[in-house]
Motif scaffolding. Structure first.
Motif, mmCIF file in Angstrom:
data_model
loop_
_atom_site.group_PDB
_atom_site.id
_atom_site.type_symbol
_atom_site.label_atom_id
_atom_site.label_comp_id
_atom_site.label_asym_id
_atom_site.label_seq_id
_atom_site.Cartn_x
_atom_site.Cartn_y
_atom_site.Cartn_z
ATOM 1 N N LEU A 316 22.272 -16.212 45.525
ATOM 2 C CA LEU A 316 21.149 -15.491 44.943
ATOM 3 C C LEU A 316 21.666 -14.425 43.983
ATOM 4 C CD1 LEU A 316 18.760 -15.041 47.999
ATOM 5 C CD2 LEU A 316 18.192 -16.176 45.853
ATOM 6 N N ALA A 317 21.153 -14.429 42.770
ATOM 7 C CA ALA A 317 21.567 -13.449 41.759
ATOM 8 C C ALA A 317 20.535 -12.338 41.671
ATOM 9 C CB ALA A 317 21.727 -14.129 40.403
ATOM 10 N N ILE A 318 21.003 -11.117 41.568
ATOM 11 C CA ILE A 318 20.125 -9.962 41.410
ATOM 12 C C ILE A 318 19.928 -9.743 39.918
ATOM 13 C CG2 ILE A 318 19.763 -7.548 42.016
ATOM 14 C CD1 ILE A 318 20.048 -9.413 44.425
ATOM 15 N N SER A 319 18.802 -10.191 39.389
ATOM 16 C CA SER A 319 18.580 -10.097 37.943
ATOM 17 C C SER A 319 18.214 -8.697 37.495
ATOM 18 C CB SER A 319 17.472 -11.082 37.525
ATOM 19 O OG SER A 319 16.250 -10.782 38.205
ATOM 20 N N ASP A 320 17.659 -7.911 38.386
ATOM 21 C CA ASP A 320 17.252 -6.548 38.032
ATOM 22 C C ASP A 320 17.887 -5.569 39.013
ATOM 23 O OD1 ASP A 320 16.050 -4.170 37.392
ATOM 24 O OD2 ASP A 320 13.993 -4.907 37.480
ATOM 25 N N PRO A 321 19.076 -5.039 38.683
ATOM 26 C CA PRO A 321 19.760 -4.129 39.611
ATOM 27 C C PRO A 321 18.928 -2.904 39.977
ATOM 28 C CG PRO A 321 21.257 -4.851 37.875
ATOM 29 C CD PRO A 321 19.889 -5.314 37.489
ATOM 30 N N ALA A 322 18.146 -2.402 39.034
ATOM 31 C CA ALA A 322 17.322 -1.219 39.311
ATOM 32 C C ALA A 322 16.291 -1.522 40.397
ATOM 33 C CB ALA A 322 16.629 -0.744 38.039
#
Length: 541
Positions: A316-322
């Motif tokens: 799973l990739a975190i596309s929005d770190p914020a």
């Protein structure tokens, strides 16, 4: 694996190059006797010691690889491997407490946390020397069937651990956020699951603190005791052996990536980077890869051999770190119990009339009673009062109630009752000036020295004035202390609540900001209860 100078640890060139040095006959004539001494040479006239902190799960594999490779094939370096929790290493790095020259944490997220606080950033030499997916595990036949990480968060009795102290414990929260981002669905569903899970975990962390000697029951310990399900890594399940099963939701999972990081001081950084390349070469060699896989780690992301583990799973990739960070903060607000020392200003100005029926102190007491009612029983609270020389010369603060859980039995009643009684006594202490800076300094150190890793540790300050102690710390000295003594592994927030415009709002904001806390101002005395309740609900985040 990412590069640097990578040379296979078992290459034949190294063997041939040093074969002539393998056995040297040294003939010494002593008193007419010929003595033959066999010296087995390593090809290195000397070695350089390099300290390496490694995540405890990975450390045995790194030590095995290093020990199996000749010195000449690891750059004539003596890698001194220490198994150490990442939070402990962070503390050493930020405070000069015998920090390592190289470091392999469980996740690159720890590197980000260091670089957010360090004066000199650390450098990633190799993004990943090994990996292990985060899984849901239990005894055989008891693994819950989950389609998504939001389902995992809803699973009754699931053990996640403490996200403030473990990248593995963070993973389900980050994964749920990633699922929501990828699907583009309403975040309310994920947040609803998070609320229920967070509240359950809050009570579980408190229960663990009561039953475990160090107050920090780890999910892998729970799993080993057969009390799962628990969120752990694939490697931890494999190492436990038979009788346990692991699964990953259909959406995928978060990977622990074990980066190799250069953490040496600036003047030693270049040489340490060379040594990091040598260590990366060792771990990338056939010998290193075998050591890693034999301890249950993946190499180059390839699933474990022989059908071990959970097989090929999507990352799973975190596309929005914020958004991910916001999810973690939300979790911490909801899940981690509160541990606070509340400081009440009892200077003479607190007797000023606030409205037709109440003084500032009376409204503050009402606010405190409302705030106390918002806290669950697993909250830990203590109470101090402060003015000038309240508890003797040069001691502006006085402890009224030490920090304890609200449901703890203290004397003739509970801690909740003791806190309420202390609040009722505040009116009788009003008088004198405001000793703000020394009080905050002492309170911060008190909470940090008794830090509870299973709680949000904070100091809550309610004041209507500015510092009036002529012989106390200055503002700059206080801010410098807070900066120097800050410890990401033992964070203490300072939450300030100014009462009326007489409070030094700018200074209070500076003090809170120095610790990552928040500052509030009740401009109208009538707003004191509402503002206090707001500060408590947000837990200073």
């Amino acid at each position: 694996m990412a590069g640097g100078r990578h040379q296979a640890a078992n290459n034949s060139g190294g063997v041939l190059r040093y074969a002539a040095l393998a056995v040297i006959a040294v003939v010494v004539v002593v008193a007419g006797i010929v003595v033959f001494q066999v010296v087995r040479g390593s090809g290195c006239s000397s070695t350089t010691a390099v300290s390496v902190d490694v995540d405890p799960a990975l450390a045995p594999a790194v030590q095995q690889a290093v020990s199996a490779v000749p010195e000449e094939d690891r750059g004539c370096t003596d890698f001194q491997v220490t198994a150490r929790e990442s939070a402990t290493t962070i503390n050493a790095l930020l405070h000069g407490l015998d920090g390592p020259q190289l470091w392999i944490p469980e996740s690159a997220r720890w590197v980000t946390k260091v670089n957010q606080a360090a004066d000199v950033p650390v450098d990633i030499d190799t993004p990943s020397v090994a990996s292990s997916p985060v899984v849901v595990a239990a005894v055989a036949g008891a693994v819950p069937n989950t389609r998504a990480w939001t389902d995992v968060l809803r699973t009754p009795g699931i053990r996640l651990g403490n996200p403030q102290a473990s990248a593995v414990a963070e993973a389900p929260i980050l994964a749920a956020a990633a699922e929501q981002q990828a699907a583009g669905t309403d975040p309310a569903a994920a947040e609803q699951a998070m609320v229920a899970a967070a509240q359950a975990q809050s009570m579980q962390l408190s229960a663990d603190a009561e039953t475990v000697s160090d107050g920090a029951a780890r999910p892998e310990d729970i799993l080993d005791s057969g009390k799962g399900p628990a969120v752990v890594t694939e490697q931890q399940v494999v190492q436990l052996g038979g009788g346990y099963q692991a699964a990953v939701p259909d959406t995928g999972t978060v990977m622990m990536d074990y980066p190799l990081v250069v953490t040496a001081s600036s003047e030693a950084r270049a040489d340490a980077a060379e040594r990091a390349d040598d260590l990366a070469s060792v771990l990338a060699s056939d010998t290193g890869r075998k050591a890693l896989t034999s301890h249950g780690f993946r190499v180059d992301g390839v699933p474990l051999p022989g059908g071990a583990g959970v097989g090929d799973v999507p990352a799973l990739a975190i596309s929005d770190p914020a958004a991910a960070e916001a999810a973690l903060k939300k979790w911490n607000v909801l899940a981690v119990p509160v541990r606070s020392l509340v400081l009440f200003d009892v200077s003479g100005s607190m007797s000023y009339v606030a409205d037709e029926q109440n003084s500032r102190m009376q409204l503050t007491q009402k606010a405190a009673r409302i705030g106390e009612s918002l806290f669950p029983d697993n909250t830990q609270l203590g109470v101090w009062a402060f003015s000038l020389n309240l508890d003797g010369p040069q001691r502006d603060y006085k402890e009224l109630v030490p920090i304890e859980r609200l449901d703890a039995q203290t004397g003739k009643g509970t801690q909740r009752e003791a806190v309420g009684a202390a609040v009722d006594r505040l009116g009788g202490l009003v008088g004198g000036g405001t000793g703000l800076y020394d009080t905050i300094s002492a309170a911060y150190r008190q909470v940090q020295s008794t830090y509870d890793p299973n709680a949000v540790n904070s100091v809550i300050v309610l004041t209507d004035g500015e510092n009036e102690d002529p012989v106390s710390l200055t503002k700059q000295q206080l801010l410098q202390q807070l900066q120097e003594e800050a410890d990401p592994a033992r964070p203490v927030l300072i939450i300030t609540i100014g009462i009326t415009e007489d409070a030094d709002e700018a200074v209070l904001k500076e003090i809170s900001a120095a610790t990552g806390g928040s500052s509030y101002l009740a401009r109208d005395p009538a707003d004191i209860p509402q503002v206090f309740a707001q500060a408590i609900a947000q837990r200073g985040k």
